[in-house]
Scaffold this motif. Structure first.
Motif, PDB file in Angstrom:
ATOM      1  N   ALA A 100       7.687   5.568  -0.718  1.00 43.48           N
ATOM      2  CA  ALA A 100       6.868   4.415  -0.324  1.00 43.48           C
ATOM      3  C   ALA A 100       6.129   3.806  -1.505  1.00 43.48           C
ATOM      4  O   ALA A 100       5.048   3.239  -1.352  1.00 43.48           O
ATOM      5  N   GLY A 101       6.727   3.901  -2.708  1.00 47.20           N
ATOM      6  CA  GLY A 101       6.184   3.210  -3.867  1.00 47.20           C
ATOM      7  C   GLY A 101       6.749   1.803  -3.951  1.00 47.20           C
ATOM      8  O   GLY A 101       7.268   1.258  -2.971  1.00 47.20           O
ATOM      9  N   GLY A 128       7.083   8.017   3.363  1.00 51.05           N
ATOM     10  CA  GLY A 128       6.346   8.343   2.154  1.00 51.05           C
ATOM     11  C   GLY A 128       5.716   9.718   2.217  1.00 51.05           C
ATOM     12  O   GLY A 128       5.236  10.145   3.279  1.00 51.05           O
ATOM     13  N   ALA A 129       5.700  10.425   1.101  1.00 50.27           N
ATOM     14  CA  ALA A 129       5.138  11.772   1.073  1.00 50.27           C
ATOM     15  C   ALA A 129       3.614  11.759   1.094  1.00 50.27           C
ATOM     16  O   ALA A 129       2.986  12.687   1.608  1.00 50.27           O
ATOM     17  N   GLU A 130       2.994  10.707   0.526  1.00 51.05           N
ATOM     18  CA  GLU A 130       1.540  10.649   0.473  1.00 51.05           C
ATOM     19  C   GLU A 130       0.978  10.103   1.786  1.00 51.05           C
ATOM     20  O   GLU A 130       1.641   9.325   2.480  1.00 51.05           O
ATOM     21  N   PRO A 174       0.947   2.505   1.434  1.00 57.35           N
ATOM     22  CA  PRO A 174       1.695   2.293   0.189  1.00 57.35           C
ATOM     23  C   PRO A 174       0.902   1.447  -0.803  1.00 57.35           C
ATOM     24  O   PRO A 174       0.293   0.435  -0.443  1.00 57.35           O
ATOM     25  N   TYR A 175       0.914   1.871  -2.073  1.00 55.21           N
ATOM     26  CA  TYR A 175       0.078   1.207  -3.085  1.00 55.21           C
ATOM     27  C   TYR A 175       0.830   1.059  -4.396  1.00 55.21           C
ATOM     28  O   TYR A 175       1.823   1.741  -4.668  1.00 55.21           O
ATOM     29  N   ASP A 176       0.305   0.152  -5.222  1.00 49.68           N
ATOM     30  CA  ASP A 176       0.866  -0.123  -6.534  1.00 49.68           C
ATOM     31  C   ASP A 176       0.262   0.843  -7.554  1.00 49.68           C
ATOM     32  O   ASP A 176      -0.925   1.184  -7.467  1.00 49.68           O
ATOM     33  N   ARG A 177       1.052   1.265  -8.542  1.00 51.90           N
ATOM     34  CA  ARG A 177       0.577   2.277  -9.491  1.00 51.90           C
ATOM     35  C   ARG A 177      -0.080   1.747 -10.761  1.00 51.90           C
ATOM     36  O   ARG A 177      -0.975   2.411 -11.289  1.00 51.90           O
ATOM     37  N   ILE A 183       6.503   2.723   9.344  1.00 55.39           N
ATOM     38  CA  ILE A 183       6.055   3.537   8.221  1.00 55.39           C
ATOM     39  C   ILE A 183       5.728   4.939   8.713  1.00 55.39           C
ATOM     40  O   ILE A 183       4.977   5.107   9.680  1.00 55.39           O
ATOM     41  N   ARG A 184       6.262   5.925   8.046  1.00 58.77           N
ATOM     42  CA  ARG A 184       5.925   7.322   8.328  1.00 58.77           C
ATOM     43  C   ARG A 184       5.343   7.910   7.046  1.00 58.77           C
ATOM     44  O   ARG A 184       6.079   8.163   6.082  1.00 58.77           O
TER      45      ARG A 184
END
Length: 413
Positions: free
Chosen positions: A21-22, A45-47, A51-54, A82-83
């Motif tokens: 989810a990056g 996504g694992a986190e 979802p966020y920008d790095r 989204i999971r």
């Protein structure tokens, strides 16, 4: 094409599962909708975070100037499921199922977008005060460290090490950067290009120690291979990253020498109905004549459009889309804006523009007098024009190219 396919927007109803989810994963899901896909899209996504920008993590988030960097995407209106907090554990291609912590997820098409993970410093795991900087949680743990203006040792003078050192100095911390090689960015740039950057550390008040390895990390100190000890309230490790693909072991999906998923020019993997995009995948470049593994934001932004086009094209018999970008990235370090485009490893000539000891200069790489790469420091116009010239494969006049007062676009042969 069947009437049902037309009603569903160029592709039949099917299930696309995107794992990661990056940037690459989010943009793949968005691109599918933008290109008319009407089937089910599930983003895993694992986190646990949205979802966020790095890139802001090593800048605004780290310095407390922003609380987060969530993507401005309305997943609900796009009908993207989204999971979150669900780590991928494996793939069973024969069953068309993805195994996750929360159970198996069936798919018709699977997109691997799990990115890269930082390489850890051997022997430092579990030592108090040792940090990585890859996730939002990492940045949140480091914010109070910078706020307290601690003594910080950064291991690694690569891109992330320089960016973190920049932020730490801005926060008022005492910073020492330890690098095993003889110069910063040893794995990324030739010695003559990286050499001017060495002075940036001293100019910012950052101590740079090259030819230096870490023997061990202790609470409150870093012991170097020469026996000396550096006081360290915190240690930040930035010694590189590797594709986050260990979970694919036994899946039959081909991995390369760096652990990356081996994708073809359409970003398809070695097994049917599975694509790979972003930091976790390499792809063959017709432009450069070799396989590229690009760990940068722009690759994660651009690749998903090709993946989406090929997922839809497979249902409509359209010609496959080929992914062959001019790689691009940027870095903000020690008050300088550094931009790079292309792939210099294939070059046979290098041309400098400007005084490399000054605040703004560019280095250009040529192959048979065609521009194949450039690095621009404080010269964004060079980068913008150069990137277009690389894409066009225009022959260049090396003498005109060396004149920093002349626009790059006017230095063609």
């Amino acid at each position: 094409m069947s009437e049902q396919t037309r009603e569903e927007g160029r592709s039949p109803v099917r299930r696309v599962v995107v794992v990661g989810a990056g940037m690459a994963g989010v943009q793949t899901a968005v691109a599918l909708r933008e290109q008319g896909y009407r089937g089910t899209v599930t983003l895993i996504g694992a986190e646990p975070h949205q979802p966020y920008d790095r890139p802001p993590l090593s800048k605004a988030v780290l310095l407390g100037k922003a609380e987060g960097s969530a993507f401005d995407v309305d997943f609900e209106s796009l009908d993207i499921e989204i999971r979150l907090g669900s780590e991928a554990l494996g793939v069973r291609p024969a069953d068309h199922e993805l195994d996750t912590e929360t159970g198996p997820v069936p798919y018709d098409v699977l997109v691997l977008a799990t990115g890269a993970e930082p390489i850890r410093l051997p022997g430092a795991e579990g030592v108090p005060g040792v940090h990585l900087l890859r996730t939002l949680d990492d940045a949140e743990r480091l914010r109070p460290v910078l706020a307290r203006q601690h003594d910080i040792v950064v291991v690694g003078a690569g891109w992330i090490g320089a960016e973190f050192a920049t932020a730490a100095r801005e926060a008022g911390c005492a910073v020492t950067v330890v690098e095993a090689a003889d110069r910063p960015l040893a794995g990324a740039l030739p010695a003559e290009v990286a050499a001017p950057m060495t002075a940036w550390y001293a100019d910012s008040g950052t101590e740079l120690r090259t030819h230096t390895r870490v023997e061990r990390v202790e609470p409150g100190a870093v012991v170097l291979d020469d026996g000396s000890r550096l006081p360290a309230d915190a240690v930040v490790v930035g010694i590189g990253a590797r594709p986050a693909t260990a979970w694919l072991a036994g899946s039959g999906i081909e991995l390369g020498t760096h652990g990356e998923v081996v994708a073809d020019a359409q970003l398809r993997t070695s097994v049917p109905d599975v694509y790979a995009v972003g930091d976790c995948a390499s792809f063959p470049s017709g432009r450069y004549g070799e396989r590229l593994l690009v760990h940068h934001w722009d690759n994660a932004l651009q690749g998903p459009r090709t993946v989406a086009a090929n997922i839809l094209g497979g249902a409509t018999c359209e010609p496959p889309a080929v992914y062959d970008p001019v790689p691009y990235f940027w870095s903000e370090q020690f008050g300088r804006f550094v931009q790079y485009a292309g792939h210099h490893a294939v070059a046979d000539r290098m041309v400098w523009r400007g005084d490399r000891s000054g605040p703004a200069w560019t280095v250009c790489w040529l192959r048979e007098d065609r521009l194949v790469a450039l690095l621009a420091v404080g010269r964004p116009r060079d980068l913008a024009q150069g990137r277009r010239l690389i894409e066009a494969a225009r022959p260049m006049n090396p003498e005109a190219l060396a004149d920093p007062s002349r626009p790059l676009k006017d230095a063609t042969a």
